[in-house]
Design an enzyme around this catalytic site. Structure first.
Site, PDB file in Angstrom:
ATOM      1  N   TYR A 111       0.850  -1.181   0.000  1.00 47.96           N
ATOM      2  CA  TYR A 111       0.000   0.000   0.000  1.00 47.96           C
ATOM      3  C   TYR A 111       0.891   1.239   0.000  1.00 47.96           C
ATOM      4  O   TYR A 111       1.868   1.305   0.736  1.00 47.96           O
ATOM      5  CB  TYR A 111      -0.893   0.020   1.243  1.00 47.96           C
ATOM      6  CG  TYR A 111      -1.766   1.254   1.365  1.00 47.96           C
ATOM      7  CD1 TYR A 111      -2.814   1.473   0.477  1.00 47.96           C
ATOM      8  CD2 TYR A 111      -1.533   2.196   2.362  1.00 47.96           C
ATOM      9  CE1 TYR A 111      -3.614   2.608   0.586  1.00 47.96           C
ATOM     10  CE2 TYR A 111      -2.345   3.331   2.483  1.00 47.96           C
ATOM     11  CZ  TYR A 111      -3.378   3.532   1.587  1.00 47.96           C
ATOM     12  OH  TYR A 111      -4.162   4.653   1.695  1.00 47.96           O
ATOM     13  N   ASP A 168       9.209   2.781  -0.089  1.00 47.74           N
ATOM     14  CA  ASP A 168       8.176   3.505   0.642  1.00 47.74           C
ATOM     15  C   ASP A 168       8.259   3.059   2.098  1.00 47.74           C
ATOM     16  O   ASP A 168       7.788   1.983   2.462  1.00 47.74           O
ATOM     17  CB  ASP A 168       6.796   3.217   0.042  1.00 47.74           C
ATOM     18  CG  ASP A 168       5.688   3.919   0.820  1.00 47.74           C
ATOM     19  OD1 ASP A 168       5.995   4.659   1.777  1.00 47.74           O
ATOM     20  OD2 ASP A 168       4.515   3.705   0.473  1.00 47.74           O
ATOM     21  N   LYS A 170       3.959   8.792   9.030  1.00 43.70           N
ATOM     22  CA  LYS A 170       3.631   8.196  10.327  1.00 43.70           C
ATOM     23  C   LYS A 170       4.565   8.664  11.465  1.00 43.70           C
ATOM     24  O   LYS A 170       4.404   9.761  11.958  1.00 43.70           O
ATOM     25  CB  LYS A 170       3.552   6.669  10.190  1.00 43.70           C
ATOM     26  CG  LYS A 170       2.451   6.279   9.176  1.00 43.70           C
ATOM     27  CD  LYS A 170       1.960   4.874   9.247  1.00 43.70           C
ATOM     28  CE  LYS A 170       0.690   4.716   8.441  1.00 43.70           C
ATOM     29  NZ  LYS A 170       0.835   4.134   7.113  1.00 43.70           N
TER      30      LYS A 170
HETATM   31  C1  LIG Z   1       0.281   4.732   5.773  1.00 45.67           C
HETATM   32  C2  LIG Z   1       1.040   4.516   4.529  1.00 45.67           C
HETATM   33  C3  LIG Z   1       0.926   5.387   3.425  1.00 45.67           C
HETATM   34  C4  LIG Z   1      -0.065   6.521   3.397  1.00 45.67           C
HETATM   35  O1  LIG Z   1       0.190   7.469   4.365  1.00 45.67           O
HETATM   36  P1  LIG Z   1      -0.999   8.490   4.796  1.00 45.67           P
HETATM   37  O2  LIG Z   1      -0.345   9.389   5.777  1.00 45.67           O
HETATM   38  O3  LIG Z   1      -2.087   7.627   5.358  1.00 45.67           O
HETATM   39  O4  LIG Z   1      -1.423   9.181   3.561  1.00 45.67           O
HETATM   40  C5  LIG Z   1       1.746   5.178   2.341  1.00 45.67           C
HETATM   41  N1  LIG Z   1       2.635   4.172   2.329  1.00 45.67           N
HETATM   42  C6  LIG Z   1       2.765   3.308   3.349  1.00 45.67           C
HETATM   43  C7  LIG Z   1       3.791   2.245   3.285  1.00 45.67           C
HETATM   44  C8  LIG Z   1       1.966   3.461   4.494  1.00 45.67           C
HETATM   45  O5  LIG Z   1       2.105   2.588   5.489  1.00 45.67           O
END
Ligand SMILES: *Cc1c(COP(=O)(O)O)cnc(C)c1O
Length: 431
Positions: A146, A241, A269
């Site tokens: 994701y 990511d 995060k």
């Molecule tokens: C949470 C997450 C996102 C999205 O971040 P948001 O702050 O919710 O937009 C993108 N990539 C990864 C790996 C994530 O865990």
């Protein structure tokens, strides 16, 4: 014995008039577990309280950001102190430098960083940078990872042999989705075949090096190393990511944990200490393409917001202390080991998988799961366990695909108590 939900239920019925599904982010709606969402009114350390005064040990931790727990005194104080001087200026502040220094001094593989306001925004911007820098359009994505909700990445694997993606959300044009090539995780052959088929068209390969948004799909290091090598050989940028794994498994994330250098990295995060911050970074020559130095446009009214920077500085200062990550991992192992031993002893097909202070409840415990399609979509076990845990005073994110987090505030004593509660809940659902 069901918990009292009177106040949460009445708030939720109002919220449904205001927001689609009554929520501002879909997973919060409790669609895949029993009952309606609990409205939380307070958090302190590893505890949260809902509007009906139920108390829980919190393993959701705001889905990852709160690695120090709720209301850590240093984060709280730094935020309040900063806020006394105003909340936003739209002009540079020294706090942006301070957070950047904290990060860049400990990350040898990036030279420059740009702060944004969410993980989605970080990934979306870095993807534009990858395309702008390489002057190529296609991107490789792995099924089960994701990366937030930007158009290019709301894409599933297409059917058949072609790897062209299909949009996974209404509103994403098929032509956008076709620019994304979707591959299975942990599969070197599929990767090689795709790179061969789309030679010279691929800007970057984006991956969660520790996929943790669709179960915890731990990759073999050989796969990650092969990915690095294939990207280098084919002039494809390797894009880690690390929105969830950054500052979680090690200060410099999975890149440090595995010793693999990405070309582009995104954070989110934990970086904001519970306030909205995201970031992307790379080597100088790549970042030189970002506006105003270069022609890849990206901007933000609240980017580098001083209050959010303050929270990030206070939190990452704790994370940077010697032994922080070793201690987090050890407490997590000590928490999980007796639960897994209990499940094995009783013959339950259940195992908690973990890395660092991330854990996931695997209801096919005898199987190592590294690919999205290996997860059993029947989440009945999780649904029952979620209820049984709420009754006993443990709060998990309301989906069996989501991971849980141990924070600094989860002391060995609390974790020991939580492990006993987990074993009791398992006995209740398996008997
Ligand atoms: C949470 C997450 C996102 C999205 O971040 P948001 O702050 O919710 O937009 C993108 N990539 C990864 C790996 C994530 O865990």
């Amino acid at each position: 014995m069901a918990i009292k939900r009177t106040n949460s239920e009445s708030l939720f019925s109002k919220a449904k008039n205001y927001f689609p599904g009554g929520v501002n982010s879909p997973v919060r709606a409790f669609k895949s577990v029993d009952g309606s969402p609990l409205f939380i009114k307070k958090g302190d350390g590893c505890m949260i309280w809902d509007e009906d005064d139920n108390q829980f040990i919190d393993f959701c931790c705001s889905w990852g950001p709160l690695i120090l727990g709720h209301n850590h005194p240093n984060v709280y104080n730094k935020v309040v102190e900063t806020l006394q001087n105003g909340s936003s200026f739209g002009a540079p502040t020294r706090l942006e430098n301070e957070l950047a220094e904290l990060i860049l001094q400990r990350n040898p593989f990036i030279d420059k960083i740009r702060f944004v306001s969410s993980g989605t925004e970080a990934v979306m911007s870095a993807l534009r940078l990858a395309r702008g820098y390489t002057e190529k359009d296609k991107v490789i994505k792995f099924d089960g990872c994701y990366h937030g909700h930007s158009d290019s990445l709301l894409v599933n694997a297409g059917s058949g042999l072609v790897t062209l993606g299909e949009s996974s959300s209404a509103g994403v044009p098929a032509s956008f989705a076709h620019e994304t090539l979707v591959l299975p995780l942990n599969d070197i052959e599929a990767l090689k075949a795709c790179v061969e088929a789309y030679k010279d068209q691929i800007a970057c390969a984006i991956i969660e090096p520790i996929p943790a948004n669709n179960g915890l799909l731990l990759q073999e290091k050989t796969f990650l190393l092969a990915l690095r090598e294939i990207c280098t050989e084919n002039n494809i940028l390797l894009f880690f990511d690390e929105v969830i794994s950054g500052f979680r498994v090690a200060f410099a994330g999975a890149a440090e944990y595995y010793g693999i250098e990405p070309d582009l990295v995104t954070y989110g995060k934990i970086i904001g200490g519970g306030l909205p911050v995201g970031a992307y970074g790379a080597k100088k020559e790549i970042m030189a393409r970002v506006s105003p130095d270069g022609n890849v446009y990206q901007a933000g009214t609240l980017s580098g917001n001083p209050v959010a920077m303050a929270a990030g500085i206070a939190q990452l200062t704790e994370c940077a202390k010697p032994g922080f990550y070793e201690d987090q991992a050890q407490r997590t192992i000590d928490f999980i080991a007796p639960i897994n031993a209990h499940a094995k002893d009783k013959g339950y097909d259940f195992e908690i998988v973990s890395i660092g202070s991330i854990f996931w409840l695997n209801f096919a415990g005898n199987k190592t799961i590294r690919k999205a399609q290996e997860i059993n979509p029947d989440m009945t076990g999780f649904r029952h366990l979620h209820s049984a845990l709420l009754e006993r005073g443990i709060y998990l994110g309301p989906s069996g695909y989501e991971v849980g987090f141990v924070s600094l505030a989860h002391t060995p004593e609390i974790l020991q108590k939580a492990a006993i509660m987990m074993c009791e809940a398992l006995d209740a659902i398996y008997q």
